[in-house]
Design a protein around this motif. Sequence first.
Motif, PDB file in Angstrom:
ATOM      1  N   TYR A  31       6.255  -3.829   4.859  1.00  0.00           N
ATOM      2  CA  TYR A  31       4.787  -3.085   5.583  1.00  0.00           C
ATOM      3  C   TYR A  31       3.775  -4.860   5.759  1.00  0.00           C
ATOM      4  N   CYS A  33       0.061  -5.181   5.817  1.00  0.00           N
ATOM      5  CA  CYS A  33      -1.360  -5.193   5.076  1.00  0.00           C
ATOM      6  C   CYS A  33      -2.503  -5.956   6.336  1.00  0.00           C
ATOM      7  N   ALA A  44       5.903   3.646  -0.368  1.00  0.00           N
ATOM      8  CA  ALA A  44       4.922   4.815   0.617  1.00  0.00           C
ATOM      9  C   ALA A  44       4.196   4.757   0.408  1.00  0.00           C
ATOM     10  N   ARG A  48       0.421   3.281   1.934  1.00  0.00           N
ATOM     11  CA  ARG A  48      -0.330   4.531   2.173  1.00  0.00           C
ATOM     12  C   ARG A  48      -2.148   4.433   2.001  1.00  0.00           C
ATOM     13  N   GLN A  49      -1.661   4.212   0.256  1.00  0.00           N
ATOM     14  CA  GLN A  49      -2.906   3.534  -0.200  1.00  0.00           C
ATOM     15  C   GLN A  49      -3.779   2.283  -0.271  1.00  0.00           C
ATOM     16  N   GLY A  51      -3.799   0.556   2.899  1.00  0.00           N
ATOM     17  CA  GLY A  51      -4.145   1.004   4.280  1.00  0.00           C
ATOM     18  C   GLY A  51      -2.862   0.679   5.193  1.00  0.00           C
ATOM     19  N   SER A  53       1.043   0.005   7.135  1.00  0.00           N
ATOM     20  CA  SER A  53       1.235   0.272   8.279  1.00  0.00           C
ATOM     21  C   SER A  53       3.083  -0.425   8.007  1.00  0.00           C
TER      22      SER A  53
END
Length: 172
Positions: A31, A33, A44, A48-49, A51, A53
């Motif tokens: 990911y 960040c 996952a 998402r929490q 932010g 991707s």
Amino acid sequence: MSAPLFAALALALPAWLAAPAAAWAQARPVYRCSGNLYTDALDAAEARQRGCSPIDAVLSLPAAPAAARATGSGRPAEAASSATQARVDPAQQRSRDEDKRRILEAELAAEQQRLAALQRELDAVLAPARPGEPLPAERASRGQTIKASIERSQADLAALRRELAKTAGGPG
């Protein structure tokens, strides 16, 4: 070696060789960040929490290809020949170096003007309206912001001077 044992080993060998590939395929996603941070330590929901991707692939540099090892140069033979063809004419390189120097000098002059303007602005913001009068909170806050900008500008000036020093005859 007995025939059944040999047959069992022959069947197990492809599975054993495929295990690293399967482990690679099941690797955790990576990911991206905020702050240009890359991590695979999040699941996952956490990603998402925060932010973050997911990125599709992580690029890595491969080992030298067999053709490069065969030439002993670390480059394939065709790449070695194209590298000699891609050399820059000395006059063109001098022109590029002069352009680089002019650009750096222009950036240095602009940054010196910016620093001078910031220092004038700081003096105006921090000057009390009347001698002995305390500085209002918003002006003190603005002064801190300007001081941070001055520090960044000074760091930029130092970097530009270092880069100019790398060019021939640059101020040191």
